[in-house]
Design a protein around this motif. Sequence first.
Motif, mmCIF file in Angstrom:
data_model
loop_
_atom_site.group_PDB
_atom_site.id
_atom_site.type_symbol
_atom_site.label_atom_id
_atom_site.label_comp_id
_atom_site.label_asym_id
_atom_site.label_seq_id
_atom_site.Cartn_x
_atom_site.Cartn_y
_atom_site.Cartn_z
ATOM 1 N N ASN A 74 0.814 -1.210 0.000
ATOM 2 C CA ASN A 74 0.000 0.000 0.000
ATOM 3 C C ASN A 74 0.845 1.256 0.000
ATOM 4 O OD1 ASN A 74 -2.722 -0.490 -0.241
ATOM 5 N ND2 ASN A 74 -2.860 -1.240 1.869
ATOM 6 N N ARG A 77 2.412 1.543 -3.533
ATOM 7 C CA ARG A 77 1.506 2.000 -4.591
ATOM 8 C C ARG A 77 1.205 3.479 -4.440
ATOM 9 N NH1 ARG A 77 -2.333 -2.423 -2.817
ATOM 10 N NH2 ARG A 77 -1.778 -4.275 -4.003
ATOM 11 N N ILE A 135 -5.398 -9.430 -12.092
ATOM 12 C CA ILE A 135 -4.167 -9.374 -11.308
ATOM 13 C C ILE A 135 -3.552 -7.985 -11.402
ATOM 14 C CG2 ILE A 135 -1.796 -10.259 -11.195
ATOM 15 C CD1 ILE A 135 -2.925 -13.014 -11.899
ATOM 16 N N ILE A 138 -5.851 -5.688 -9.170
ATOM 17 C CA ILE A 138 -5.930 -6.015 -7.745
ATOM 18 C C ILE A 138 -4.559 -5.957 -7.072
ATOM 19 C CG2 ILE A 138 -6.493 -7.848 -6.097
ATOM 20 C CD1 ILE A 138 -8.770 -8.647 -7.904
ATOM 21 N N TYR A 139 -3.555 -6.538 -7.702
ATOM 22 C CA TYR A 139 -2.270 -6.620 -7.012
ATOM 23 C C TYR A 139 -1.307 -5.488 -7.385
ATOM 24 C CZ TYR A 139 -4.042 -11.052 -5.475
ATOM 25 O OH TYR A 139 -4.823 -12.003 -4.899
ATOM 26 N N PHE A 140 -1.351 -5.044 -8.633
ATOM 27 C CA PHE A 140 -0.390 -4.012 -9.034
ATOM 28 C C PHE A 140 -0.955 -2.602 -8.905
ATOM 29 C CE2 PHE A 140 1.408 -7.838 -10.773
ATOM 30 C CZ PHE A 140 2.773 -7.657 -10.557
ATOM 31 N N PHE A 143 -6.462 -1.707 -6.745
ATOM 32 C CA PHE A 143 -7.903 -1.450 -6.771
ATOM 33 C C PHE A 143 -8.576 -2.259 -5.668
ATOM 34 C CE2 PHE A 143 -9.290 0.338 -11.083
ATOM 35 C CZ PHE A 143 -8.131 1.064 -11.212
ATOM 36 N N THR A 144 -9.652 -1.695 -5.090
ATOM 37 C CA THR A 144 -10.439 -2.464 -4.134
ATOM 38 C C THR A 144 -11.322 -3.423 -4.918
ATOM 39 O OG1 THR A 144 -12.261 -0.902 -4.166
ATOM 40 C CG2 THR A 144 -10.557 -0.526 -2.521
ATOM 41 N N GLN A 145 -11.939 -4.339 -4.167
ATOM 42 C CA GLN A 145 -12.847 -5.310 -4.802
ATOM 43 C C GLN A 145 -13.941 -4.570 -5.578
ATOM 44 O OE1 GLN A 145 -14.942 -7.722 -1.981
ATOM 45 N NE2 GLN A 145 -15.797 -9.041 -3.528
#
Lengths: 176, 270
Positions: A74, A77, A135, A138-140, A143-145
């Motif tokens: 976090n 990012r 991916i 979400i991971y890079f 973004f939230t769900q």
Amino acid sequence: MELEILIEQFQNKDAKAFESLYEMYNESIFGVINTIVKNDDIAAEVLQDVFIKAWNKSDAYTAKKGRFFTWLLNIARNAAIDKVRSKSFKNAQQNQDIDFFVHSIESNDNLEQKINAIGIKKYIGKLAEKCKQLIDLIYFKGFTQKETAETLEIPLGTVKTRNRNCISELRKALEV
Amino acid sequence: MDSKEYIASGILELYVAGALSEQENEQVHAMMQQYPEVKQEVLSIEAAIVGLTAATDHRKTTIPFSSIQEKLQLSENDTKETPVIPIKPKPSLFSYVGWAAAIVFAAGLVFTMMLKNDVESQIEIVRAEREALKEQIYQANSDLTAANELLNVLRTKDIISVPLGGQAVSPDSYAKVYWDKSANNVYLDLQGLPVPPPGKVYQVWSLKLDPLTPTSLGVIEDFTTDTDKVFDLQNVNESEAFGITLEPAGGSESPTMEQLYTLGVVASNP
């Protein structure tokens, strides 16, 4: 268990513990930053800032809020996004050919030295387009769900199940 | 929810990504404490993500830790910060008042935070309710459109309305036929018919009376699933009466008169 002790020592300002955590995660954090800033030099600069910030703000981390790695992700990012938005970045920006984490992995010549390199390249090679998008967001991109569901125009629950399927393939490739 | 279902839901993958809300994070944390298999799953997912993200690092050499250490001016032996010896001022009435004010302020802050969290979860609930209501309105609107269309048809000037009365086999049954002669269409309101037994269907007949000649207009296949029980069929015949019989699934060549449920004659002068 060992990781929890390391983190606790790190929070108690133990430089050795800090070094261990750095060795564990600096490649991952660099990769995520570089996927956003797309410039090795700037990514290296942001990487250092991220770990310095983590050291200075180590008190802010608690296991209740999430994994330590996630906490670092976090910070990374946010720092990378701040960098991209800053004025100095716009001047220095080079157009490198890595739009995507996929390209970074596929074009990674140094991967062979790493463990499971073959597995991961194979995984990326046959990764479905749906998984790539998920991916990446979400991971890079962090973004939230909800944001992911809105961006890809799929139901919230689908984000969860589809992502689990994508990651289970990855786990097979990495044998974890 | 048991731990297996919990793992299969995919929530843990999002947990590692940091894609969940604060409440969800706390929930996952609690589950990890309670179920070792949940914790193990999180560790595996984390290892996979660390591996994946690390694979995007294409540098030949990483930045040595020492450069960060230099920036922070940490020495190898620096394990703890030098403790600061606190200076104790003489307590005065003023400082007590200050503390009291601080405590009141802090309590207020905590209260506000709790209120805020509460309001936030209420907003979430209201949002979900709003979505559900939207869906209902949409549903109601499309039902209303369908009803209005039907009403418009029934109000057409030249439509012929034929009431069908119950017959010997089912005296309580009734039905209505609305015949749009110009469009060669009949609309059937079958609200007054009982649900057909399994393996049976209603078949609609157009009848000529002298001599009695039935012509099948069709079979009502989806009687049970249709909610308003209004059906439409083609009718190109010069019908003098309409009848509805109960027939084996798929319908029959000619009507089974013993199973005639309703019958009605078209008024001779429309």
